[in-house]
Design an enzyme around this catalytic site. Structure first.
Site, PDB file in Angstrom:
ATOM      1  N   LYS A  22       1.255  -0.853   0.304  1.00  0.00           N
ATOM      2  CA  LYS A  22       0.281  -0.185  -0.042  1.00  0.00           C
ATOM      3  C   LYS A  22       0.989   0.985  -0.075  1.00  0.00           C
ATOM      4  O   LYS A  22       0.569   2.448  -0.774  1.00  0.00           O
ATOM      5  CB  LYS A  22      -0.845  -0.055   1.477  1.00  0.00           C
ATOM      6  CG  LYS A  22      -1.701   1.357   1.506  1.00  0.00           C
ATOM      7  CD  LYS A  22      -2.805   0.879   2.368  1.00  0.00           C
ATOM      8  CE  LYS A  22      -3.773  -0.219   2.242  1.00  0.00           C
ATOM      9  NZ  LYS A  22      -4.559  -0.583   3.422  1.00  0.00           N
ATOM     10  N   ARG A  92      -3.406   3.281   8.533  1.00  0.00           N
ATOM     11  CA  ARG A  92      -3.900   1.628   7.682  1.00  0.00           C
ATOM     12  C   ARG A  92      -2.176   0.464   8.029  1.00  0.00           C
ATOM     13  O   ARG A  92      -1.412   1.135   7.491  1.00  0.00           O
ATOM     14  CB  ARG A  92      -4.083   1.620   6.700  1.00  0.00           C
ATOM     15  CG  ARG A  92      -5.726   3.034   6.135  1.00  0.00           C
ATOM     16  CD  ARG A  92      -5.636   3.032   4.876  1.00  0.00           C
ATOM     17  NE  ARG A  92      -6.212   3.980   4.439  1.00  0.00           N
ATOM     18  CZ  ARG A  92      -7.890   4.014   4.258  1.00  0.00           C
ATOM     19  NH1 ARG A  92      -7.974   2.973   4.226  1.00  0.00           N
ATOM     20  NH2 ARG A  92      -8.707   5.214   4.189  1.00  0.00           N
ATOM     21  N   GLY A 101      -8.175  -6.726   4.347  1.00  0.00           N
ATOM     22  CA  GLY A 101      -9.015  -7.208   5.042  1.00  0.00           C
ATOM     23  C   GLY A 101      -8.366  -7.699   6.339  1.00  0.00           C
ATOM     24  O   GLY A 101      -9.251  -8.301   7.197  1.00  0.00           O
ATOM     25  N   MET A 103      -5.550  -7.197   8.464  1.00  0.00           N
ATOM     26  CA  MET A 103      -4.931  -6.221   9.384  1.00  0.00           C
ATOM     27  C   MET A 103      -5.475  -4.858   9.838  1.00  0.00           C
ATOM     28  O   MET A 103      -6.929  -4.711   9.056  1.00  0.00           O
ATOM     29  CB  MET A 103      -3.911  -6.386   9.056  1.00  0.00           C
ATOM     30  CG  MET A 103      -3.043  -7.445   9.323  1.00  0.00           C
ATOM     31  SD  MET A 103      -0.773  -6.960   8.772  1.00  0.00           S
ATOM     32  CE  MET A 103      -0.840  -6.758   7.106  1.00  0.00           C
ATOM     33  N   ARG A 336      -3.686  -1.566  -6.029  1.00  0.00           N
ATOM     34  CA  ARG A 336      -2.910  -2.936  -5.706  1.00  0.00           C
ATOM     35  C   ARG A 336      -3.592  -3.594  -7.407  1.00  0.00           C
ATOM     36  O   ARG A 336      -4.589  -3.253  -7.674  1.00  0.00           O
ATOM     37  CB  ARG A 336      -3.334  -3.578  -4.889  1.00  0.00           C
ATOM     38  CG  ARG A 336      -4.870  -4.095  -4.646  1.00  0.00           C
ATOM     39  CD  ARG A 336      -4.863  -4.227  -3.406  1.00  0.00           C
ATOM     40  NE  ARG A 336      -6.609  -4.357  -2.761  1.00  0.00           N
ATOM     41  CZ  ARG A 336      -6.569  -4.667  -1.538  1.00  0.00           C
ATOM     42  NH1 ARG A 336      -5.453  -4.523  -0.416  1.00  0.00           N
ATOM     43  NH2 ARG A 336      -7.440  -4.634  -1.076  1.00  0.00           N
ATOM     44  N   HIS A 455      -5.380 -41.605   4.921  1.00  0.00           N
ATOM     45  CA  HIS A 455      -6.442 -41.940   3.199  1.00  0.00           C
ATOM     46  C   HIS A 455      -6.861 -41.879   2.940  1.00  0.00           C
ATOM     47  O   HIS A 455      -7.106 -41.916   1.167  1.00  0.00           O
ATOM     48  CB  HIS A 455      -6.798 -43.949   4.528  1.00  0.00           C
ATOM     49  CG  HIS A 455      -7.176 -44.320   3.384  1.00  0.00           C
ATOM     50  ND1 HIS A 455      -8.602 -44.688   3.331  1.00  0.00           N
ATOM     51  CD2 HIS A 455      -7.019 -45.678   2.410  1.00  0.00           C
ATOM     52  CE1 HIS A 455      -9.117 -45.474   1.923  1.00  0.00           C
ATOM     53  NE2 HIS A 455      -7.976 -45.884   1.828  1.00  0.00           N
ATOM     54  N   SER A 764      12.582 -42.185  -6.682  1.00  0.00           N
ATOM     55  CA  SER A 764      11.218 -41.322  -6.612  1.00  0.00           C
ATOM     56  C   SER A 764      11.320 -41.166  -5.020  1.00  0.00           C
ATOM     57  O   SER A 764      11.195 -42.073  -4.339  1.00  0.00           O
ATOM     58  CB  SER A 764      10.059 -42.048  -6.503  1.00  0.00           C
ATOM     59  OG  SER A 764       9.093 -41.337  -6.751  1.00  0.00           O
ATOM     60  N   CYS A 831       6.920 -38.674  -5.367  1.00  0.00           N
ATOM     61  CA  CYS A 831       5.306 -38.739  -5.949  1.00  0.00           C
ATOM     62  C   CYS A 831       4.611 -38.563  -4.801  1.00  0.00           C
ATOM     63  O   CYS A 831       4.032 -39.010  -4.713  1.00  0.00           O
ATOM     64  CB  CYS A 831       5.190 -40.253  -6.196  1.00  0.00           C
ATOM     65  SG  CYS A 831       6.499 -41.596  -5.240  1.00  0.00           S
ATOM     66  N   TYR A 851      11.387 -35.182 -12.731  1.00  0.00           N
ATOM     67  CA  TYR A 851       9.805 -34.770 -12.626  1.00  0.00           C
ATOM     68  C   TYR A 851       9.434 -34.751 -11.569  1.00  0.00           C
ATOM     69  O   TYR A 851       9.846 -34.690 -10.786  1.00  0.00           O
ATOM     70  CB  TYR A 851       8.941 -36.152 -13.591  1.00  0.00           C
ATOM     71  CG  TYR A 851       9.157 -37.318 -13.342  1.00  0.00           C
ATOM     72  CD1 TYR A 851       8.273 -37.779 -11.847  1.00  0.00           C
ATOM     73  CD2 TYR A 851       9.970 -38.095 -13.309  1.00  0.00           C
ATOM     74  CE1 TYR A 851       8.283 -39.237 -11.017  1.00  0.00           C
ATOM     75  CE2 TYR A 851      10.567 -39.441 -12.504  1.00  0.00           C
ATOM     76  CZ  TYR A 851       9.912 -39.626 -10.754  1.00  0.00           C
ATOM     77  OH  TYR A 851       9.557 -40.970 -10.751  1.00  0.00           O
TER      78      TYR A 851
END
Ligand code: PEP
Ligand code: MG
Length: 878
Positions: A22, A92, A101, A103, A336, A455, A764, A831, A851
């Site tokens: 801000k 502020r 909203g 703080m 913003r 699970h 993995s 994974c 990956y």
């Protein structure tokens, strides 16, 4: 000595870290010559010092603030506390990342019993002066002194009620004077002292309160959900007040340069006549659409349109602006980059590229990967959702929305489904494989126990079903088929509820849902993501159906097929149980012979769907407590099936009971204890691969040995796998390439990764177990413990969903480096559930993995996160 306070014209947008979003944007707008009320910013560094100094503002910082106040007074020509020409300010918050909203804010600061009289004279508007004073007492009382807002509201409502008034604006100056007296009496009653009358004292107290609000509950939760570090702190902006509450030529509003819900390129917003900002937020009065401003003040409206255009061009993004009109004159209070829905984010990103404002890489960074989640699953109608009140909250374990009748037993759910009930929510204390059929027919799943990798959570995510886990706000009674909400309301089988797996909220009513609809913009953004990312994205899929869903979302392989999950269905679980409880090798081989054709058929199906893409199949890894029969009816049926006595079976089950099943006889330990399991599973994989190859479809199987902590375990099981596979390939007279690798999910495996890597084609990382074991925190029970940790501010985020870079991540990095030292081209992936979490994906990219693998619905999220990680790397190295 550092500088802790900056006038707006001393800053600019690049100083966000120091001035907060801000403050930096107010400075930037000031620099652009826009009508911004003057002010200064107390920096985020001052906030950090406030906390380091034991929640105190240092004398030097206080001195600097008061000095800057004098400069402001001189610049403006008004004075704090002056009776003839008083300066009033707003105070502020504003952190680096916008936290709308979360703080606190205080308006009209500087008023006291005398200044209010001066203000009334100066403005010739007594009503306005006392309205401002009563607002100030209320905000200061609430935010700074902790006097409950509701107590002030009660006084205000009573005053309106006694005069039969509907709106605050109908209160006269005399009414407001009386309210001020009552407010001050309330303050005295609550705090035992008079309302503070010295403006400078008020200012320092207010700044401290804003610093404090960085640690309020909602800010802490918001930071956790949005990956905002606690040590950033907030800045505080002190700004000259402009008044939207001086009469009908005044007002306040919010405007977006594009529609934040749809992305449409058209100014959008709300405006409230004769009001201050908090009236819009508090919802006391219903604002008018922005177009109303055009009617009441066309000049200010046109000026706002021009400023909106200037700001969007300047920031190259959709802007969310706050403004006030004081006696016809427009003032900008904030701008913003606007928060937006997932749909809007995609449209705005694509439009800004088409409008040649952004490059594709830049546009990619404008979409929050997490927002894609909501787009891929059904959702609640936002209007109805806003009006609904939650009856409880649990962990948002699998996103989406579901509404349905509640059932407390998987079998009851299946029976209801078969009888024609299509909207079902399955409620369980926790789920086990026995519940899979019920989960399958349910729209959503709710459990009172379990964490984000329990699970229920893992299976629901894999199925793409909405799930809330660990919801202990509801007292679930499976036996009586009911639950009692915190407010005491009882819900029984067949009652309607709705659950939001994205937020974790439960609603005690039927809420309408909207189906997911993938747009053209979604495809465009995914196309860009594929163009820029280097990290591949695979999926965790256990069935041909899951694999096909994941391919639709663009998965490039299967990173984890949990073979024990193939036995969740009712007609299969018996064979699996038989195998687990077999006492002799002969018995076990008999059970395995039943398992073999089922697995082979599944593997064939998966290989066909995957068409040559890599498929990592993990040998059995069933935590015994998830698979042993629990109910007497299951024990009876199994005993009959196996031709053994009921009591004998009860004895075997008791013998197999483990105190710590997650650290028990699972993973490779099972195959070491019973080598025939690895042998038969390898047969199923290789025979399926050979069969599918013969159909002309190429296959790339990768056989994965789980839960290894020592290379000798890997070698033992690997020998069985290789011997079996090579023999089968030889006997079939064909050629088939396959890999054998291991999961890295025990800290010791990370520490000895160089030794293990010698015998592995790939690693993995099973980060679910790795996190569980590194933290020594059960993944099934983490929820409740972590809640306490969050409450007590010990942890900031949940390490079971986001990789902890300092501990778990450090182990992973070390393992990657050790492995690559001995085997440069070893394939490395992840994974665990973290594979679908954007910040974890970035972490995996940064440590050089090949990956990530995640549940099918998270594939697009991981792809976008991988592309963003690549763009970030590129920006950092340039
Ligand atoms: C893991 O531990 O991360 C993993 C993927 O295996 P599972 O969740 O099946 O234990
Ligand atoms: Mg594991």
């Amino acid at each position: 000595m550092g500088k802790y306070v900056y006038l707006f014209h001393e800053g600019n947008a690049s100083k966000k870290d120091l001035l907060g979003g801000k403050g930096a944007n107010l400075a930037e707008m000031t620099g652009l010559g826009l009508p911004v009320p003057r002010g200064f910013t107390v920096t985020t560094e001052a906030c950090t010092r406030y906390y380091n100094d034991g929640r105190a503002i240092g004398v030097d910082i206080e001195g600097e603030i008061l000095k800057m106040l004098r400069t402001l007074e001189n610049n403006i020509g008004k004075k704090f506390g002056d009776l003839d020409n008083p300066l009033l300010v707003s105070v502020r918050s504003g952190s680096r990342a916008s936290m709308p909203g979360m703080m606190d804010t205080i308006l009209n600061l500087g008023l006291n019993d005398e200044v209010v009289v001066g203000l009334a004279k100066l403005t010739s508007n007594e009503r306005f002066a006392y309205d401002s004073y009563r607002r100030f007492i209320q905000m200061f009382g609430d935010v700074v002194m902790d006097v409950k807002k509701e107590k002030f509201e009660e006084i205000l409502s009573e005053a309106k009620k006694s005069k039969n008034l509907k709106s605050d604006t109908e209160l006269t100056a005399e009414d407001l004077k009386a309210i001020v007296v009552k407010y001050k009496e309330l303050f005295l009653r609550e705090k035992g002292s008079e309302f503070p009358q010295k403006p400078k004292e008020q200012l320092i107290m207010a700044i401290k309160a804003v610093f404090r609000s960085w640690e309020n509950d909602r800010a802490v939760v918001y930071r956790r959900l949005n990956d905002i570090p606690a040590d950033w702190g907030t800045a505080v902006n002190v700004q000259e007040m402009v008044y939207g509450n001086m009469g009908d030529d005044c007002g306040t509003g919010v405007a977006f340069t594009r529609n934040p819900n749809t992305g449409e390129k058209k100014i959008y917003g709300e405006f409230l006549l004769n009001a201050q900002g908090e009236d819009v937020v508090a919802g006391i009065r219903t604002p008018q659409p922005l177009e109303h401003l055009e009617k009441v003040n066309p000049v200010a409206y046109r000026e706002l349109l021009n400023i909106a255009e200037t700001l969007e061009k300047h920031y190259r993004d959709m802007q969310d602006m706050e403004f006030t009109v004081e006696r016809g004159k427009l003032f900008m209070l904030q701008t913003r980059n606007g928060k937006r829905t997932g749909v809007a984010a995609l449209k705005i990103a694509v439009d800004l590229v088409n409008e040649e404002v952004l490059s594709e890489e830049e546009a990619l960074m404008k979409v929050d990967p997490k927002q894609l989640d909501a787009l891929l699953h059904p959702n609640f109608d936002p209007v109805t959702l806003k009006a609904a009140t939650p009856i409880g909250k649990g962990l948002p374990a699998s996103p989406g929305a579901a509404t349905g009748k509640i059932y407390f037993d998987a079998k009851d759910a299946v029976d209801a489904f078969n009888a024609g009930e299509k909207q079902i929510i399955l409620i369980r204390a926790e789920t086990s494989p026995e519940d899979i059929e019920g989960m399958n027919v349910a729209e959503g799943i709710l459990t009172s126990r379990g964490g984000m990798t329990s699970h229920a959570a893992v299976v629901a995510r894999g199925m793409g079903k909405c799930c809330i886990a660990g919801c202990d706000d509801l007292a679930i009674n499976e036996k009586d088929k009911c639950f009692v909400a915190e407010d005491g309301t009882k819900y029984c089988e067949g009652d309607w509820i709705s659950i939001n797996g994205t937020s974790g909220f439960v609603y005690g009513e039927k809420l309408p849902t909207i189906e997911a609809d993938m747009s053209e913009e979604f495809d465009t953004v995914m196309f860009w993501a594929d163009k820029f990312r280097t990290l591949k994205v695979r999926t965790n899929a256990d069935t041909p159906k899951d694999a096909a869903a994941a391919i639709k979302f663009g998965a490039e392989g299967i990173g984890l097929c949990r073979t024990e999950h193939m036995f969740f269905e009712e007609d299969r679980i018996a064979a699996m149980r038989e195998m687990i409880i077999s006492n002799t090798e002969e018995q076990r081989r008999r059970a395995l012979e039943k398992i073999l054709p089922m697995q082979k058929a599944d593997f064939e199906g998966i290989f066909r769907v995957m068409k040559g893409r890599p498929v990592t199949i993990r040998l059995l890894d069933p935590p015994l407590h998830e698979f042993l029969p629990q109910k007497d009816s299951d024990i009876k049926a199994l005993a009959e099936d196996m031709g053994i006595g009921h009591d004998d079976l009860v004895g075997i089950v008791a013998q197999l009971h483990e105190t710590n099943p997650m650290l028990g006889n699972r993973g490779c330990r099972l195959a070491i204890m019973y080598p025939e399991i690895a042998e038969v599973q390898t047969r199923a994989i290789i025979e399926a691969a050979i069969n599918v190859t013969k159909e002309g479809v190429s296959v790339s199987p990768e056989i994965m040995i789980p839960l290894v902590c020592d290379n000798r375990e890997l070698l033992y099981v690997k020998n069985i796998v290789v011997e079996t596979a090579d023999r089968l390939i030889r006997e079939a007279g064909t050629k088939l390439d396959y890999l054998v690798g291991t999961m890295i999910e025990i800290p010791r495996a990370c520490l000895t990764a160089d030794i293990i890597a010698k015998d592995a084609d790939f690693f993995s990382f099973g980060t679910n177990d790795l996190t569980q074991m590194t933290y020594g925190l059960s993944r099934d029970d983490a929820g409740r413990i972590l809640d306490t940790y969050f409450d007590k501010k010990i942890f900031e985020y949940d390490p079971t969903t986001k990789i902890d870079p300092q501990g778990v991540g450090r182990l992973m990095k070390m393992a990657v480096e050790l492995a690559r030292c001995v085997k440069k081209d070893i394939k490395l992936g992840i994974c665990g559930e973290h594979g679908g979490d954007p910040s974890s994906v970035e972490f995996c990219h940064n440590i050089g993995m090949e990956y990530v693998s995640c549940s099918p619905y998270r594939v697009p999220i991981a792809k976008l996160a991988a592309a963003q990680a690549m763009v970030n790397t590129f920006v950092q190295t340039c």
